[in-house]
Design a protein around this motif. Structure first.
Motif, mmCIF file in Angstrom:
data_model
loop_
_atom_site.group_PDB
_atom_site.id
_atom_site.type_symbol
_atom_site.label_atom_id
_atom_site.label_comp_id
_atom_site.label_asym_id
_atom_site.label_seq_id
_atom_site.Cartn_x
_atom_site.Cartn_y
_atom_site.Cartn_z
ATOM 1 N N ILE B 7 104.675 88.074 -42.182
ATOM 2 C CA ILE B 7 103.896 88.539 -41.023
ATOM 3 C C ILE B 7 104.119 90.035 -40.949
ATOM 4 C CG2 ILE B 7 103.482 88.182 -38.560
ATOM 5 C CD1 ILE B 7 103.533 85.525 -39.843
ATOM 6 N N LYS B 34 98.077 86.642 -34.355
ATOM 7 C CA LYS B 34 98.687 87.450 -33.302
ATOM 8 C C LYS B 34 100.088 86.917 -33.101
ATOM 9 C CE LYS B 34 95.593 86.005 -30.705
ATOM 10 N NZ LYS B 34 94.963 85.567 -29.441
ATOM 11 N N GLY B 35 100.997 87.783 -32.697
ATOM 12 C CA GLY B 35 102.326 87.242 -32.561
ATOM 13 C C GLY B 35 103.182 88.048 -31.626
ATOM 14 N N ARG B 36 104.343 87.497 -31.384
ATOM 15 C CA ARG B 36 105.325 88.300 -30.693
ATOM 16 C C ARG B 36 106.714 87.948 -31.164
ATOM 17 N NH1 ARG B 36 105.311 86.460 -24.398
ATOM 18 N NH2 ARG B 36 106.976 84.939 -24.577
ATOM 19 N N GLN B 39 109.199 92.775 -30.561
ATOM 20 C CA GLN B 39 108.322 93.835 -30.058
ATOM 21 C C GLN B 39 107.677 93.412 -28.740
ATOM 22 O OE1 GLN B 39 105.041 94.611 -32.603
ATOM 23 N NE2 GLN B 39 104.749 96.705 -31.904
ATOM 24 N N GLY B 87 108.713 95.461 -34.659
ATOM 25 C CA GLY B 87 107.356 94.979 -34.872
ATOM 26 C C GLY B 87 106.955 94.969 -36.334
ATOM 27 N N ASP B 88 107.899 95.286 -37.225
ATOM 28 C CA ASP B 88 107.565 95.292 -38.652
ATOM 29 C C ASP B 88 107.266 93.902 -39.190
ATOM 30 O OD1 ASP B 88 107.729 97.964 -38.953
ATOM 31 O OD2 ASP B 88 109.670 98.000 -39.964
ATOM 32 N N GLY B 89 107.851 92.892 -38.563
ATOM 33 C CA GLY B 89 107.503 91.532 -38.952
ATOM 34 C C GLY B 89 108.582 90.801 -39.730
ATOM 35 N N PHE B 92 108.913 84.434 -44.135
ATOM 36 C CA PHE B 92 109.461 83.076 -44.154
ATOM 37 C C PHE B 92 109.214 82.465 -45.527
ATOM 38 C CE2 PHE B 92 107.817 83.830 -39.790
ATOM 39 C CZ PHE B 92 109.041 83.952 -39.147
ATOM 40 N N SER E 27 109.832 84.385 -29.863
ATOM 41 C CA SER E 27 109.118 84.784 -31.077
ATOM 42 C C SER E 27 108.168 83.690 -31.530
ATOM 43 C CB SER E 27 110.115 85.058 -32.207
ATOM 44 O OG SER E 27 110.976 86.111 -31.836
ATOM 45 N N GLU E 62 102.854 78.946 -34.269
ATOM 46 C CA GLU E 62 103.908 78.693 -35.248
ATOM 47 C C GLU E 62 105.213 79.314 -34.763
ATOM 48 O OE1 GLU E 62 102.088 78.909 -39.638
ATOM 49 O OE2 GLU E 62 101.162 80.298 -38.213
ATOM 50 N N ILE E 63 106.249 78.529 -34.810
ATOM 51 C CA ILE E 63 107.560 79.030 -34.390
ATOM 52 C C ILE E 63 108.574 78.643 -35.457
ATOM 53 C CG2 ILE E 63 109.339 78.970 -32.599
ATOM 54 C CD1 ILE E 63 107.096 77.724 -30.785
ATOM 55 N N ILE E 64 109.268 79.622 -35.960
ATOM 56 C CA ILE E 64 110.359 79.317 -36.883
ATOM 57 C C ILE E 64 111.651 79.407 -36.079
ATOM 58 C CG2 ILE E 64 111.714 80.193 -38.821
ATOM 59 C CD1 ILE E 64 107.913 80.304 -38.651
ATOM 60 N N ARG E 103 112.017 94.780 -41.144
ATOM 61 C CA ARG E 103 112.528 96.077 -40.710
ATOM 62 C C ARG E 103 113.888 96.398 -41.311
ATOM 63 N NH1 ARG E 103 115.120 96.581 -35.556
ATOM 64 N NH2 ARG E 103 114.222 94.545 -35.164
ATOM 65 N N LEU E 112 116.387 85.605 -37.540
ATOM 66 C CA LEU E 112 115.570 84.849 -36.574
ATOM 67 C C LEU E 112 115.513 85.532 -35.217
ATOM 68 C CD1 LEU E 112 115.910 80.987 -36.804
ATOM 69 C CD2 LEU E 112 113.930 82.457 -37.106
HETATM 70 N N1 LIG Z 1 110.666 83.043 -35.128
HETATM 71 C C1 LIG Z 1 109.405 83.358 -35.344
HETATM 72 N N2 LIG Z 1 108.491 82.391 -35.447
HETATM 73 C C2 LIG Z 1 107.195 82.693 -35.681
HETATM 74 N N3 LIG Z 1 106.738 83.949 -35.833
HETATM 75 C C3 LIG Z 1 107.626 84.950 -35.749
HETATM 76 C C4 LIG Z 1 108.969 84.716 -35.490
HETATM 77 N N4 LIG Z 1 109.608 85.912 -35.466
HETATM 78 C C5 LIG Z 1 108.681 86.855 -35.697
HETATM 79 N N5 LIG Z 1 107.472 86.283 -35.855
HETATM 80 C C6 LIG Z 1 106.225 86.989 -36.146
HETATM 81 O O1 LIG Z 1 106.524 88.257 -36.694
HETATM 82 C C7 LIG Z 1 105.928 89.303 -35.923
HETATM 83 C C8 LIG Z 1 106.847 90.499 -35.887
HETATM 84 O O2 LIG Z 1 108.086 90.143 -35.313
HETATM 85 P P1 LIG Z 1 109.011 91.186 -34.520
HETATM 86 O O3 LIG Z 1 110.179 90.442 -33.986
HETATM 87 O O4 LIG Z 1 108.186 91.974 -33.558
HETATM 88 O O5 LIG Z 1 109.430 92.141 -35.719
HETATM 89 P P2 LIG Z 1 110.852 92.814 -35.880
HETATM 90 O O6 LIG Z 1 111.817 91.677 -36.012
HETATM 91 O O7 LIG Z 1 110.718 93.622 -37.130
HETATM 92 O O8 LIG Z 1 111.072 93.631 -34.659
HETATM 93 C C9 LIG Z 1 105.715 88.668 -34.572
HETATM 94 O O9 LIG Z 1 104.641 89.310 -33.893
HETATM 95 C C10 LIG Z 1 105.418 87.234 -34.919
HETATM 96 O O10 LIG Z 1 104.031 87.082 -35.291
#
Ligand SMILES: Nc1ncnc2c1ncn2[C@@H]1O[C@H](COP(=O)(O)OP(=O)(O)O)[C@@H](O)[C@H]1O
Ligand SMILES: Nc1ncnc2c1ncn2[C@@H]1O[C@H](COP(=O)(O)OP(=O)(O)O)[C@@H](O)[C@H]1O
Ligand SMILES: Nc1ncnc2c1ncn2[C@@H]1O[C@H](COP(=O)(O)OP(=O)(O)O)[C@@H](O)[C@H]1O
Lengths: 473, 112, 473, 473, 112, 112
Positions: B7, B34-36, B39, B87-89, B92, E27, E62-64, E103, E112
């Motif tokens: 992602i 879209k995700g979170r 970030q 937000g780098d992603g 998995f 997340s 989706e959630i990991i 990142r 995670l």
């Molecule tokens: N545990 C998770 N399950 C599903 N998607 C995830 C999970 N963690 C991150 N993501 C996805 O990855 C994207 C970036 O994650 P983020 O935590 O913002 O990046 P970083 O860890 O680099 O700060 C999220 O917007 C989401 O789509």
């Protein structure tokens, strides 16, 4: 009293009686009708004025709609992430256009002449009457156009506040000054006044019917100055080679082009400035012949180059034809309009490629080529194809290019057109370069790299234009 | 076989694809999601009122590949997609039990 | 016969001959020309009438296009799932507008007056001639506007059938009754007739040039009644706090705003109702100055409040300026239009916030604020800034506010404006409240929660507006 | 010299003096005013001409905008993958329309008559004056309409090059030939000339005010020929049953419909061809009453059939009403326009179903039904409802259907309408069938299956209309 | 680690996200999908003709997450996304072999 | 249980769905994706300049089903989705650890 005397008296009194009677009868008939005839003549004059008012208001309405056209073309040829910003820029161009041209622009363009260079009164429409309000509205909708052209070329990377400042300078100063030189009607006005040293030297006044120069060249070369200072969008050039950055909505681009074409009916035929001028018809026929010829030309060029006719360039071609004929539509024959159109099509295609391949400037909508290069060609076309005042189909025309063109063996009209064209480039490019440089130093002309990548909608307005649609970046 | 699901930031897509290509990894599937995660959402405004969109646009890249290549490809992605900002992603990795090439009906190793 | 007699005879006959000759000559010249002069005068009259016909048809055409503008603004500021429904509502507003205003509305507005309250003949345009057809078309395109305004405020949750019924009542009754009070020209007409008890009491007739009250206030306060009965959209308020529900297409919202601005040229300058009235020019200049000032004001307010200039409110600002100046555009100086515009901008911004934060009503497009509140301000602005009939720049105007405004030290015009404004609120809000209540009981004003969540496109029309695009709900 | 003689001399000289004086006075007053009266009359004539010029230019401008309307309707009712292609087709229709109607079409339509069948001079507007340029512009914007109608019906599967060729033939030949028969004004012109054998036989000339036949039927039945040769889009019929293929953007479809309605104001009222004809007002009132009635009718039909009012058919209904009243708008009373509209609504709904269910032809936008079937009904409606020249409300009309309609007990107007209607079908369908067949053999009318599935945007233009949006195929 | 993939009604998305947040599960990744299961398609109309769209819009979350948390999170989703009508959707659980934070390059548990 | 993930040509979607329905496989989830594999990108043009879009639109079908039915369903997809041209796509098979029906809370076999 002798008989003779008496008879003489009788004759005299009879003569007097008849004389008086005559005069009384006259007074009863002729003078009465004389009054009415004069009244009628006055009514006719008033009606002619009323027709001009109606005509210019409606022509002005059509020109006003061009702002919708410009917005849509610009939006259609750029990316979703900058749409709200472009909408705001173009919308503010109208708003500032109204206010600045009211406060300043009109006065500089049409106020009392100072040395042939600039107008110096009538600011805030001081002392306006019905005729002046009428003219102001029509001129005002033109005025904001120049800035809009610049907006298009500088899309997707310009700071919003910086653009607003530039827009005000354009409408208040850059556009009206050149306009004063050409359209103010002042005896000394630099390019068209009978007492101007340039006009005297060449022996012919500059003719720019509806503004290939005043509106379009000024906009186009100002845009060129802008994009040079601004630089290309991130990703536009890779190792010096131009990369296609597709726009997001061709329907908007074409709808915009059609609205612009509609507006041009007001733009060109309204520029007779007289609802009773029968030559507005020739003007419109020439306008559409040139535009169609130009568009077909561009389609055929792209078809032959890539094997597929290109939509957005073909639409640009129509506009280039319109821009080019804008100067010459009231001075040439139909076949000449056709030729002018074809050449405009070539000019705009070559111009777009030249800008990207040679100048390496990034103009997302082709504004420099459409308005600048085709505008210059339009100015020259007068000097090449003009029938000349009092000749042929234009024998009765109230307003047309004074001299005949090169193809009729005359040179002076062409010469003054070259001068006017060069001056439009020098003035627009020069002053805009300076203004943009100042703005760049004071406000910063370009948004940050981060904001540009994110898109100006989020960066400048905190919003998105199509929040529900899933966009594929 | 493994499936790598990365992602990433949408703006990084082309860079990552080019890097993968350079690394000999040409086949992949991309989805807009879209995700979170860590970030926070971005504040937007509508009619003068601010609101927070907490799902940010991201791009999902899926690559099915042999076990051996997994680490290498993960490295390529990490290198090109990272900006060192939140937000780098994430990447998995999942087990894959089989692959079929639709055109030919080939299976597994041959199909990749 | 004596010599003297003979000579006398000769003198007489010579005199007679000359007399006859004189008259014959007169008959040959003057009377002939007298006829032609009258014919000319008649031709001039006919031509003036023809110019008015052409003018009102074209102005009416521009106003007609406002329906496209309203549709696009409403669509742009709401969600995709209700788009087809909004398109149908606005389209049916036109269709019902034509038919109901033909059958009923015109008669009630302009038919023979009964007690200053209502017109009572000319239904189905009975007895129409060319002049009446001409007027009807121009008035008809206005009439449907009121309902469209209501449609905007009630978007995304109103039952389609209920809306159609309301729309017919609006065009057939609510709008024309108030219109009769103001524009019918009847001596007794409640707000503007010379014999009306109100006008007599205050000593000045109500002036609403092109309908800040008749069209916009009526629409705006009817909308307020509607949204109060209807309630907010699901999700608009959370724990009493307003939540942003972004619209789906800013391009449509801005294109719509520009089409509305274009239509306003017809709306305001056409409201001279006379193609030969030279004051249409002042009208238009004031119109655009006010709109631009209002729009810039709103932009600056939002910029200072959230740090980012808000697009959709800025567009609303332009419309608010247009709405406000609609009553006063033919009565004030340019600088006053500028001030009226600035205040309109403040009114619309404060109004939108007030509706959401204080009244807790949900108006997705800001119609109540733009048309209702800014409309009221427009009515008052006449009483504040009017130059007054026969004064200054309006010395020759055929139609303007009778009295001068507060700033010129007069009070009566302001008083009647207050009365007219209050009456527009009371009438529109009151009658619409009753009508909506009845509709709610009989048909049901609001769709089911399920239908609202699914979207009215699927629920009411079984279709989607953009079936191929992937929408992010 | 005798006294008498002297006195006689005196009398003579006095008489002479008075005579001269009389004449001098006359010369000073009456003759002077005589000149001015004539000058005034001439000025009035010029002004009337100027008003017509302004009127037709502006009406033509509105008609020009119909091309944007056609594009948007066509785009809205088809799929994203063919959008750029449709935009290009409609845009090239304008460009070719201008050029071909300039070179050929106008001459064939309005050039010197040959045997009542065809015009044979004025190609390239040879010898044009202001009046001819004026007419040409107005007629030109009409001319391209026919081809646009065909474009709509054949959307999503027609080869671009093939369409361009057809478009040129339509504007240069098919349209102007039938137009010559009806509108050329030649004494022998087949359907309307006083010396035509058909007109003589029936005793009444064919009346098609603004082109239900000339423009719409010709377009509609040409389209029918086209879609029959072309065949249905892949997936339109499954086991002989029609399948719905939803269009991609209802907002565009409705915006397009509104732009068409706007254009119709120019189309119908401009077809008075005279800015001083007061009956343009009746024309417009009838136009809108019919359109509204038709649209409401279709809405009610779809509502009763599927339980939900259908947006795109309701929009089609408005257009069908416009098409039908186009022939009769200057000949019927308001109530008749209402009836004509209702029937038009029924015709268009039944027509769409008939085409899909019985004829099994695939017309994505309903063009055949809207323009062909409703156009035929429009032609007939003249023969049914016309008041007749010199009767009732049309007593003073300069141009209206000569005979009264069936409901007034007259038959001849109806008969000639039937003949004209049948001829429009035979000519349009026949010649277009032949032309399409030839094109099919020479160029190939339809794109390959592969290209059709991929979409014409990629196949023909290598581009996509909305590249950033994720499309759900 | 596990991946939870929930296909839910689009209208339930925000409720589910809020409930997950409350349960400490911040997340996630969201995709717009279309699907069909027990729920029949909806009848739409176009130009007076009815047709059935048999793929309905759904939203995939989706959630990991770590094995331990799986059941808890499934419960949260079931509770908030259910309306007791056909079409509520399904939850699928998959094995996950590894996670990388782009990142930082961190792996698995840390990532995670 | 297994998850079958088929990446196919968008134009083949309806044929495949009908074939699956005929084979008794009604439940599925569809996502619009873009991808690249053996198939080269398509050349497009913009303003007279050609550029290559190397991600082609594809459609992803996901089906969760019992192990036994896997082979049969793969066959159905291969048969209907193949055109014998490059770009027909691929099928991937993944292990699934559990299923929950949101409406009822039923698990695994019952939930499918
Ligand atoms: N545990 C998770 N399950 C599903 N998607 C995830 C999970 N963690 C991150 N993501 C996805 O990855 C994207 C970036 O994650 P983020 O935590 O913002 O990046 P970083 O860890 O680099 O700060 C999220 O917007 C989401 O789509
Ligand atoms: N076996 C499956 N494989 C893939 N997706 C499925 C499967 N079953 C259900 N889905 C997805 O879940 C959504 C909801 O399923 P549905 O059967 O309608 O719900 P319910 O079981 O609550 O009635 C479907 O639209 C589909 O996207
Ligand atoms: N290894 C892979 N990982 C992820 N997606 C893949 C992979 N191989 C193929 N795909 C997907 O399948 C689609 C079709 O693959 P392609 O190689 O073009 O088909 P074919 O093998 O039939 O020529 C690609 O666009 C991509 O979305």
């Amino acid at each position: 009293m002798t008989n003779k005397k008496k008879i003489n008296e009788q004759i005299k009194s009879a003569t007097l009686f008849l004389l008086v009677l005559s005069i009384v009868l006259m007074a009863f008939t002729a003078p009465a009708s004389a009054t009415t005839v004069d009244e009628n003549a006055e009514s006719i004059d008033n009606l002619a004025t009323a027709l001009t008012y109606v005509w210019l208001l409606l022509a002005g309405a059509l020109v006003f709609l061009m702002h919708a056209g410009f917005s849509l073309v610009e939006i259609g040829l750029t990316r979703t992430k900058n749409t709200a910003n472009i909408l705001m820029k173009n919308f503010m161009t109208i708003c500032l256009g109204v206010l600045v041209y009211w406060a300043l622009g009109w006065g500089i363009m049409y106020g009392a002449d100072a040395a042939g260079l600039i107008g110096i009164d009538q600011f805030f429409l001081k002392g306006a009457d019905n005729a002046m309000w009428n003219s102001w509205f029509f001129q005002m909708v033109f005025a904001a156009t120049g800035a809009t052209i610049v907006s298009g070329a500088m899309a997707e990377r310009t700071n919003f506040k910086a653009y607003l400042v530039y827009c005000a300078v354009m409408v208040g100063l850059i556009y009206p000054v050149y306009g004063h030189w050409v359209w103010s009607g002042a005896d000394l006005s630099l390019l068209a006044g009978g007492d101007s040293f340039i006009v005297k030297a060449i022996g012919q006044g500059f003719h720019d019917f509806a503004g290939s120069g005043v509106v379009h060249s000024i906009g186009g070369y100002s845009a060129l100055a802008g994009v040079i200072i601004l630089g290309a969008r991130i990703g536009k050039f890779k190792d010096g080679k131009p990369i296609a950055i597709p726009g997001h909505n061709l329907t908007f681009a074409f709808l915009g082009t059609l609205l612009l074409a509609l507006g041009w009916i007001g733009f060109n035929s309204g520029s007779t400035l007289d609802g009773t001028d029968p030559f507005m018809n020739l003007v419109i026929v020439n306008t559409f012949i040139a535009a169609a010829a130009s568009s077909v030309t561009v389609m055929l060029i792209t078809w032959s180059k890539t094997g597929k006719p290109d939509p957005s360039l073909t639409a640009n071609g129509f506009l280039a034809g319109l821009v080019a004929i804008t100067a010459s539509c009231g001075s040439v024959e139909n076949w000449a309009a056709f030729v002018i159109g074809i050449i405009a099509g070539i000019v705009v295609y070559v111009g777009v490629m030249f800008n990207e391949n040679v100048l390496k400037v990034d103009d997302p909508v082709g504004a420099i080529s459409v308005h600048g290069y085709a505008g210059s060609w339009g100015l020259l076309s007068v000097g090449v194809f003009a029938v000349g005042a009092g000749n042929g189909i234009l024998a009765d025309a109230a307003y047309t290019a004074g001299g005949a063109g090169l193809i009729y063996g005359e040179v002076s009209q062409f010469l003054i057109q070259v001068v006017g064209m060069l001056l439009s480039i020098v003035w627009a490019f020069g002053i805009s370069f300076i203004v943009f440089k100042i703005i760049d130093v004071v406000i910063g002309l370009r948004v940050s790299e981060e904001d540009e990548i994110m898109g100006l909608d989020m960066a400048e307005h905190g919003t998105r234009a199509y929040p529900e649609f899933i966009i594929n970046k | 076989m493994r499936k790598i699901e990365a992602i990433i930031r949408p703006t990084k897509l082309h860079e990552v694809i080019e890097a993968l290509e350079a690394a000999g990894c040409e086949s992949l599937t991309v989805t807009e999601v879209k995700g979170r995660g860590r970030q926070k959402g971005i504040v937007q405004q509508w009619r003068g009122r601010e609101y927070c969109v907490d799902l940010l646009p991201k791009t999902k890249i899926e690559i099915i590949l042999s076990e051996e290549r997994t680490e290498e490809v993960i490295d390529v992605i990490v290198k090109t997609a990272a900006t060192d900002n939140i937000g780098d992603g994430k990447i998995f990795v999942y087990p894959v039990e089989g692959v079929v090439r639709i055109r030919t009906g080939e299976r597994d190793g041959d199909a990749l």
